[in-house]
Motif scaffolding. Sequence first.
Motif, PDB file in Angstrom:
ATOM      1  N   CYS A 151       0.832  32.432  -7.498  1.00 47.40           N
ATOM      2  CA  CYS A 151       0.756  33.407  -8.643  1.00 47.40           C
ATOM      3  C   CYS A 151      -0.321  32.422  -9.548  1.00 47.40           C
ATOM      4  O   CYS A 151       0.507  31.354 -10.061  1.00 47.40           O
ATOM      5  CB  CYS A 151       2.082  33.877  -9.321  1.00 47.40           C
ATOM      6  SG  CYS A 151       1.567  34.803 -11.014  1.00 47.40           S
ATOM      7  N   GLY A 152      -1.163  32.875  -9.826  1.00 47.62           N
ATOM      8  CA  GLY A 152      -2.262  31.893 -10.756  1.00 47.62           C
ATOM      9  C   GLY A 152      -1.737  31.720 -12.168  1.00 47.62           C
ATOM     10  O   GLY A 152      -1.644  30.921 -12.735  1.00 47.62           O
ATOM     11  N   ASN A 153      -1.698  32.935 -12.688  1.00 43.77           N
ATOM     12  CA  ASN A 153      -1.329  32.997 -14.161  1.00 43.77           C
ATOM     13  C   ASN A 153      -0.037  32.357 -14.215  1.00 43.77           C
ATOM     14  O   ASN A 153       0.346  31.789 -15.339  1.00 43.77           O
ATOM     15  CB  ASN A 153      -1.353  34.432 -14.595  1.00 43.77           C
ATOM     16  CG  ASN A 153      -2.800  35.062 -15.007  1.00 43.77           C
ATOM     17  OD1 ASN A 153      -3.574  34.123 -15.367  1.00 43.77           O
ATOM     18  ND2 ASN A 153      -2.824  36.212 -14.473  1.00 43.77           N
ATOM     19  N   TRP A 296      -5.648  45.806  -9.330  1.00 42.80           N
ATOM     20  CA  TRP A 296      -4.069  46.504  -8.849  1.00 42.80           C
ATOM     21  C   TRP A 296      -3.345  45.520  -8.131  1.00 42.80           C
ATOM     22  O   TRP A 296      -3.855  45.096  -6.917  1.00 42.80           O
ATOM     23  CB  TRP A 296      -4.399  47.886  -8.235  1.00 42.80           C
ATOM     24  CG  TRP A 296      -3.248  48.481  -7.688  1.00 42.80           C
ATOM     25  CD1 TRP A 296      -2.499  48.263  -6.606  1.00 42.80           C
ATOM     26  CD2 TRP A 296      -2.713  49.291  -8.476  1.00 42.80           C
ATOM     27  NE1 TRP A 296      -1.286  48.983  -6.546  1.00 42.80           N
ATOM     28  CE2 TRP A 296      -1.342  49.845  -7.780  1.00 42.80           C
ATOM     29  CE3 TRP A 296      -2.564  49.891  -9.606  1.00 42.80           C
ATOM     30  CZ2 TRP A 296      -0.449  50.564  -8.432  1.00 42.80           C
ATOM     31  CZ3 TRP A 296      -1.771  50.712 -10.339  1.00 42.80           C
ATOM     32  CH2 TRP A 296      -0.467  51.190  -9.514  1.00 42.80           C
ATOM     33  N   GLU A 297      -2.391  44.994  -8.474  1.00 41.37           N
ATOM     34  CA  GLU A 297      -1.686  43.849  -7.709  1.00 41.37           C
ATOM     35  C   GLU A 297      -0.872  44.406  -6.942  1.00 41.37           C
ATOM     36  O   GLU A 297      -0.048  45.508  -7.106  1.00 41.37           O
ATOM     37  CB  GLU A 297      -0.883  42.749  -8.916  1.00 41.37           C
ATOM     38  CG  GLU A 297      -1.934  41.815  -9.458  1.00 41.37           C
ATOM     39  CD  GLU A 297      -0.920  40.970 -10.130  1.00 41.37           C
ATOM     40  OE1 GLU A 297       0.069  40.653  -9.511  1.00 41.37           O
ATOM     41  OE2 GLU A 297      -1.486  40.370 -11.119  1.00 41.37           O
ATOM     42  N   ARG A 298      -0.425  43.813  -5.698  1.00 42.05           N
ATOM     43  CA  ARG A 298       0.428  43.931  -4.695  1.00 42.05           C
ATOM     44  C   ARG A 298       1.884  43.619  -5.714  1.00 42.05           C
ATOM     45  O   ARG A 298       1.967  42.833  -5.907  1.00 42.05           O
ATOM     46  CB  ARG A 298       0.273  42.994  -3.658  1.00 42.05           C
ATOM     47  CG  ARG A 298       1.435  43.019  -2.603  1.00 42.05           C
ATOM     48  CD  ARG A 298       1.377  42.102  -1.590  1.00 42.05           C
ATOM     49  NE  ARG A 298       1.366  40.511  -1.788  1.00 42.05           N
ATOM     50  CZ  ARG A 298       1.452  39.725  -0.911  1.00 42.05           C
ATOM     51  NH1 ARG A 298       1.535  39.701   0.372  1.00 42.05           N
ATOM     52  NH2 ARG A 298       1.430  38.362  -1.391  1.00 42.05           N
ATOM     53  N   GLY A 299       2.838  44.646  -5.348  1.00 43.36           N
ATOM     54  CA  GLY A 299       4.198  44.539  -6.021  1.00 43.36           C
ATOM     55  C   GLY A 299       4.139  44.718  -7.485  1.00 43.36           C
ATOM     56  O   GLY A 299       5.217  44.400  -8.027  1.00 43.36           O
ATOM     57  N   CYS A 306      -5.079  38.539 -13.339  1.00 41.84           N
ATOM     58  CA  CYS A 306      -4.656  38.060 -12.102  1.00 41.84           C
ATOM     59  C   CYS A 306      -5.202  36.960 -11.663  1.00 41.84           C
ATOM     60  O   CYS A 306      -6.451  36.739 -11.439  1.00 41.84           O
ATOM     61  CB  CYS A 306      -4.793  39.170 -10.984  1.00 41.84           C
ATOM     62  SG  CYS A 306      -4.119  38.615  -9.476  1.00 41.84           S
ATOM     63  N   GLY A 307      -4.534  35.608 -11.854  1.00 37.86           N
ATOM     64  CA  GLY A 307      -5.129  34.389 -11.582  1.00 37.86           C
ATOM     65  C   GLY A 307      -5.781  34.134 -10.161  1.00 37.86           C
ATOM     66  O   GLY A 307      -6.834  33.587  -9.835  1.00 37.86           O
ATOM     67  N   THR A 308      -4.959  34.405  -9.171  1.00 34.19           N
ATOM     68  CA  THR A 308      -5.327  34.193  -7.846  1.00 34.19           C
ATOM     69  C   THR A 308      -6.395  35.203  -7.555  1.00 34.19           C
ATOM     70  O   THR A 308      -7.475  35.091  -6.660  1.00 34.19           O
ATOM     71  CB  THR A 308      -4.139  34.596  -6.782  1.00 34.19           C
ATOM     72  OG1 THR A 308      -3.616  35.738  -7.109  1.00 34.19           O
ATOM     73  CG2 THR A 308      -2.968  33.365  -6.840  1.00 34.19           C
ATOM     74  N   GLY A 309      -6.391  36.464  -8.050  1.00 38.66           N
ATOM     75  CA  GLY A 309      -7.447  37.441  -8.033  1.00 38.66           C
ATOM     76  C   GLY A 309      -8.806  37.132  -8.514  1.00 38.66           C
ATOM     77  O   GLY A 309      -9.799  37.316  -7.909  1.00 38.66           O
TER      78      GLY A 309
HETATM   79  N1  API Z   1       1.200  40.150  -7.266  1.00 39.22           N
HETATM   80  C1  API Z   1       0.947  38.963  -6.557  1.00 39.22           C
HETATM   81  C2  API Z   1       1.464  37.945  -7.068  1.00 39.22           C
HETATM   82  C3  API Z   1       0.942  37.577  -8.464  1.00 39.22           C
HETATM   83  C4  API Z   1      -0.358  37.226  -8.536  1.00 39.22           C
HETATM   84  C5  API Z   1      -1.128  37.270  -9.952  1.00 39.22           C
HETATM   85  N2  API Z   1      -0.243  37.694 -11.054  1.00 39.22           N
HETATM   86  C6  API Z   1      -1.580  36.126 -10.248  1.00 39.22           C
HETATM   87  O1  API Z   1      -1.779  35.591 -11.537  1.00 39.22           O
HETATM   88  O2  API Z   1      -2.057  35.333  -9.332  1.00 39.22           O
HETATM   89  C7  API Z   1       1.135  39.324  -5.085  1.00 39.22           C
HETATM   90  O3  API Z   1       2.053  39.922  -4.665  1.00 39.22           O
HETATM   91  O4  API Z   1       0.296  38.472  -4.230  1.00 39.22           O
END
Ligand code: API
Length: 364
Positions: A151-153, A296-299, A306-309
């Motif tokens: 999770c990036g953030n 739209w995040e998984r889970g 979304c940082g990784t996004g």
């Molecule tokens: N829901 C994401 C994890 C959190 C990623 C997001 N909050 C971020 O900041 O990268 C997943 O299941 O891959």
Amino acid sequence: MAITTTRSLSVTPVTRRSATPINPLRSSSLSYSLTRPFSSNLTLKVPSFRVSASSMSSIHAPESASRTSFLDRRESGFLHFVKYHGLGNDFILVDNRNSTEPRITPEQAEKLCDRNFGIGADGVIFAMPGVNGTDYTMRIFNSDGSEPEMCGNGVRCFARFIAELENLNGKQSFTVHTGAGLIVPEIQDDGKVKVDMGEPILKASDVPTSLSANKDQSVVKSELDVDGVKWNVTCVSMGNPHCVTFGTKEGQNLKVDKLNLAEIGPKFEHHSVFPARTNTEFVEIISPSQLKMRVWERGAGATLACGTGACAVVVAAVLEGHAERRCTVGLPGGPLDIEWEEEDNHVYMTGPAEVVFYGSVLLN
Ligand SMILES: N[C@H](CCC[C@H](N)C(=O)O)C(=O)O
């Protein structure tokens, strides 16, 4: 939202006789304390928890105590936490440094993340002991209880949390073991956090996706039929899977503000070509160095950031020829600076992480 005072904390002592064992969220009321950005305590009555309190007492932490010293308190059944957010993507942070097992279960995390019957958050993040020589381990449960790799953030919030726990000031960096491998966040002088997010994973089967690779071994601007609409998608993993789209095959420029994420997001998330589900980023190109996205995040569903996004979006934009390697990515919660460095192939993300409040909740 700056905390102006955190010196006093009101704790609700529970007299065991009067408190019946409760499963949070299923009983009538909780009183938990939090310190808000003004100089007084606010003790909330949350209608979904019940703690029969014999009395309220205020404990004024001595000036010298850190704001997180209450995390050391070990009243049985209480979970002490700090609520953080990164551009509105918000998390319950738990000091789990004394155990390699998370202090709460995925089911409890799901209940605590509920915005009506719990604390409310996009996830729960655990600061745990390091492994193989890293300073720490970070684990995270999404608000649906699933456990993502990264999770990036969240890792920016994690870094600020650690600095507070360890009473560290100024520039700090940590090595963090995660499900996505080694991640290195560095707190900057201005309080923002720069994170080495590692290398993007592009091999289709490692994202993972069953979409056929169409560029080397990766999926770049490939067609995905979602409910009869044909989208152009590029699939990137940052340890967790991302499906990035800049629009449909029909090609009209995507206006992300017009999308009904609640309607279309789950159709991407649960699409059969994503065996581990996927996060989905819908992107508008403002310029070669400025992108605008919604996610739209998984889970976790639609989140403010979304940082990784954002990292996956810049990688996809470069692969599709829309953008430079260094971009500002605009999210509903604010901007992130992302760079996909050519030399080391690592993606770097820089952004804020802030405390919202400190709190305690009684678990059963
Ligand atoms: N829901 C994401 C994890 C959190 C990623 C997001 N909050 C971020 O900041 O990268 C997943 O299941 O891959």
